[in-house]
Design a protein around this motif. Structure first.
Motif, mmCIF file in Angstrom:
data_model
loop_
_atom_site.group_PDB
_atom_site.id
_atom_site.type_symbol
_atom_site.label_atom_id
_atom_site.label_comp_id
_atom_site.label_asym_id
_atom_site.label_seq_id
_atom_site.Cartn_x
_atom_site.Cartn_y
_atom_site.Cartn_z
ATOM 1 N N LEU A 1 -62.416 -15.790 20.518
ATOM 2 C CA LEU A 1 -62.703 -14.408 20.132
ATOM 3 C C LEU A 1 -64.201 -14.209 19.898
ATOM 4 C CD1 LEU A 1 -59.740 -13.795 17.655
ATOM 5 C CD2 LEU A 1 -59.895 -13.112 20.051
ATOM 6 N N GLN A 2 -64.859 -15.201 19.325
ATOM 7 C CA GLN A 2 -66.306 -15.102 19.120
ATOM 8 C C GLN A 2 -67.051 -15.072 20.448
ATOM 9 O OE1 GLN A 2 -67.494 -18.293 16.534
ATOM 10 N NE2 GLN A 2 -66.473 -17.436 14.740
ATOM 11 N N HIS A 3 -66.585 -15.850 21.434
ATOM 12 C CA HIS A 3 -67.236 -15.856 22.746
ATOM 13 C C HIS A 3 -67.092 -14.491 23.430
ATOM 14 C CE1 HIS A 3 -68.617 -19.888 22.856
ATOM 15 N NE2 HIS A 3 -67.415 -20.446 22.798
ATOM 16 N N ILE A 4 -65.939 -13.841 23.253
ATOM 17 C CA ILE A 4 -65.748 -12.507 23.841
ATOM 18 C C ILE A 4 -66.743 -11.518 23.227
ATOM 19 C CG2 ILE A 4 -64.151 -10.573 24.043
ATOM 20 C CD1 ILE A 4 -61.883 -12.587 24.255
ATOM 21 N N CYS A 5 -66.869 -11.550 21.894
ATOM 22 C CA CYS A 5 -67.843 -10.675 21.233
ATOM 23 C C CYS A 5 -69.270 -10.994 21.689
ATOM 24 C CB CYS A 5 -67.724 -10.822 19.719
ATOM 25 S SG CYS A 5 -66.152 -10.273 19.033
ATOM 26 N N LEU B 1 -51.759 -15.701 18.835
ATOM 27 C CA LEU B 1 -51.696 -17.148 18.620
ATOM 28 C C LEU B 1 -52.334 -17.538 17.287
ATOM 29 C CD1 LEU B 1 -52.500 -18.515 22.180
ATOM 30 C CD2 LEU B 1 -50.389 -18.870 20.919
ATOM 31 N N VAL B 2 -53.466 -16.935 16.958
ATOM 32 C CA VAL B 2 -54.139 -17.241 15.692
ATOM 33 C C VAL B 2 -53.252 -16.845 14.511
ATOM 34 C CG1 VAL B 2 -56.091 -16.600 14.225
ATOM 35 C CG2 VAL B 2 -56.467 -17.127 16.626
ATOM 36 N N GLU B 3 -52.624 -15.683 14.604
ATOM 37 C CA GLU B 3 -51.722 -15.257 13.528
ATOM 38 C C GLU B 3 -50.512 -16.184 13.427
ATOM 39 O OE1 GLU B 3 -50.753 -11.261 14.445
ATOM 40 O OE2 GLU B 3 -52.735 -10.460 13.930
ATOM 41 N N PHE C 1 -63.031 -6.350 32.020
ATOM 42 C CA PHE C 1 -62.620 -5.710 30.769
ATOM 43 C C PHE C 1 -61.116 -5.863 30.547
ATOM 44 C CE2 PHE C 1 -61.315 -1.961 28.283
ATOM 45 C CZ PHE C 1 -62.106 -2.154 27.162
ATOM 46 N N ALA C 2 -60.319 -5.659 31.612
ATOM 47 C CA ALA C 2 -58.867 -5.808 31.482
ATOM 48 C C ALA C 2 -58.480 -7.243 31.139
ATOM 49 C CB ALA C 2 -58.182 -5.377 32.782
ATOM 50 N N LEU C 3 -59.187 -8.202 31.744
ATOM 51 C CA LEU C 3 -58.911 -9.609 31.444
ATOM 52 C C LEU C 3 -59.243 -9.934 29.993
ATOM 53 C CD1 LEU C 3 -58.150 -12.470 32.350
ATOM 54 C CD2 LEU C 3 -60.519 -12.780 33.076
ATOM 55 N N PHE C 4 -60.384 -9.437 29.515
ATOM 56 C CA PHE C 4 -60.762 -9.692 28.126
ATOM 57 C C PHE C 4 -59.753 -9.077 27.160
ATOM 58 C CE2 PHE C 4 -65.589 -10.485 28.775
ATOM 59 C CZ PHE C 4 -65.315 -11.820 28.984
ATOM 60 N N GLN C 5 -59.288 -7.875 27.473
ATOM 61 C CA GLN C 5 -58.299 -7.236 26.603
ATOM 62 C C GLN C 5 -57.014 -8.054 26.548
ATOM 63 O OE1 GLN C 5 -60.296 -5.117 24.834
ATOM 64 N NE2 GLN C 5 -58.583 -3.702 24.843
ATOM 65 N N ARG C 6 -56.608 -8.568 27.686
ATOM 66 C CA ARG C 6 -55.384 -9.372 27.730
ATOM 67 C C ARG C 6 -55.544 -10.685 26.968
ATOM 68 N NH1 ARG C 6 -52.631 -11.550 33.335
ATOM 69 N NH2 ARG C 6 -50.775 -12.524 32.410
ATOM 70 N N VAL C 7 -56.667 -11.355 27.197
ATOM 71 C CA VAL C 7 -56.913 -12.623 26.515
ATOM 72 C C VAL C 7 -57.059 -12.402 25.013
ATOM 73 C CG1 VAL C 7 -58.579 -14.503 26.249
ATOM 74 C CG2 VAL C 7 -57.935 -13.728 28.532
ATOM 75 N N LYS C 8 -57.769 -11.356 24.630
ATOM 76 C CA LYS C 8 -57.987 -11.082 23.212
ATOM 77 C C LYS C 8 -56.667 -10.846 22.480
ATOM 78 C CE LYS C 8 -60.490 -7.954 20.128
ATOM 79 N NZ LYS C 8 -61.380 -6.757 20.066
ATOM 80 N N GLY C 9 -55.776 -10.033 23.074
ATOM 81 C CA GLY C 9 -54.489 -9.773 22.438
ATOM 82 C C GLY C 9 -53.651 -11.029 22.293
ATOM 83 N N LEU C 10 -53.651 -11.852 23.343
ATOM 84 C CA LEU C 10 -52.847 -13.073 23.309
ATOM 85 C C LEU C 10 -53.407 -14.075 22.297
ATOM 86 C CD1 LEU C 10 -50.541 -14.742 24.431
ATOM 87 C CD2 LEU C 10 -52.028 -15.477 26.292
ATOM 88 N N ALA D 1 -60.106 -23.126 17.371
ATOM 89 C CA ALA D 1 -60.408 -22.942 18.800
ATOM 90 C C ALA D 1 -60.097 -21.515 19.242
ATOM 91 C CB ALA D 1 -59.606 -23.942 19.624
ATOM 92 N N GLY D 2 -58.990 -20.958 18.740
ATOM 93 C CA GLY D 2 -58.662 -19.568 19.072
ATOM 94 C C GLY D 2 -59.694 -18.598 18.533
ATOM 95 N N LEU D 3 -60.154 -18.810 17.305
ATOM 96 C CA LEU D 3 -61.196 -17.952 16.742
ATOM 97 C C LEU D 3 -62.498 -18.082 17.521
ATOM 98 C CD1 LEU D 3 -60.537 -18.548 12.935
ATOM 99 C CD2 LEU D 3 -59.982 -16.505 14.252
#
Length: 209
Positions: A193-197, A147-149, A134-143, A188-190
């Motif tokens: 995020l889809q894979h995490i969901c 990047l997408v923005e 969960f902590a890894l996903f939160q870190r990757v998701k924020g980063l 690729a960044g989006l």
């Protein structure tokens, strides 16, 4: 007669030149363009290198953690093997016993088995996610979100910098290539995020079963 025609032509020509002049951009559009240029220059000079370095550090830390975990597992298996050899005087069983699992790892439960009811009603049991995952996903998701923005800002910057006349010129072709790279990177960044969901949706599906 000729002077009247020439004067009318001059008036028409003057009106045509005035109508064909460049339109002034709206002040709001000019302000948006200026702020976008400033943000893009900051990203190119500082933001994107920082994001890349952060991703590299994350990748290296994950590799180091995986190697350490594999080494610890191999050492534990070797130690267990030596204990079995000592107890059995060199006679090894056909299969090694499974290693004990950590008490902190969550157990999968649907809440419908024994102890899943309280007062005649079914009691919901929360199945917690692995805290490290969960902590890894939160870190990757924020980063990845940052990047997408950032890539969206750069995409707008390149589009606003397009030349007024882009009839197959060298500059326009280079900008099209840059836009294609930025768009593919953003996609690729989006996708990450889809894979995490998708991971959490699939996990919820299997937990409910």
């Amino acid at each position: 007669m000729s002077s009247g025609i020439s004067s009318r032509g001059a008036r028409k020509g003057g009106g045509g030149s005035g109508g064909g002049g460049k339109k002034e951009m709206d002040p709001a559009a000019l302000s948006l363009k200026a702020s976008n240029i400033k943000a893009a220059e900051t990203l190119i000079a500082e933001g994107m290198p920082e994001r890349i370095l952060e991703l590299h550090k994350m990748h290296e830390s994950l590799r180091a953690a995986r190697h350490a975990s594999e080494a610890a597992t191999a050492a534990a298996q070797e130690e267990k093997k030596e204990e079995i050899e000592e107890d059995g005087k060199g006679v090894l069983p056909t299969s090694l016993p499974s290693l004990p699992t950590s008490s902190s790892s969550p157990s999968v439960s649907t809440g419908t088995g024994e102890g899943g009811k309280e007062g005649g009603k079914e009691k919901d049991v929360i199945v917690h996610v692995n805290p490290e995952v969960f902590a890894l996903f939160q870190r990757v998701k924020g980063l990845v979100l940052r990047l997408v923005e950032d890539l969206g800002v750069l995409k707008l910057f390149v589009r606003l910098a397009s030349p007024a006349i882009a009839d197959g010129s060298f500059n326009s072709s280079v900008q099209e290539d840059v836009l294609e790279v930025i768009s593919s990177s953003r996609s690729a960044g989006l996708m990450v995020l889809q894979h995490i969901c998708k991971y959490f949706l699939e996990r919820a599906h299997y937990v409910v079963k």
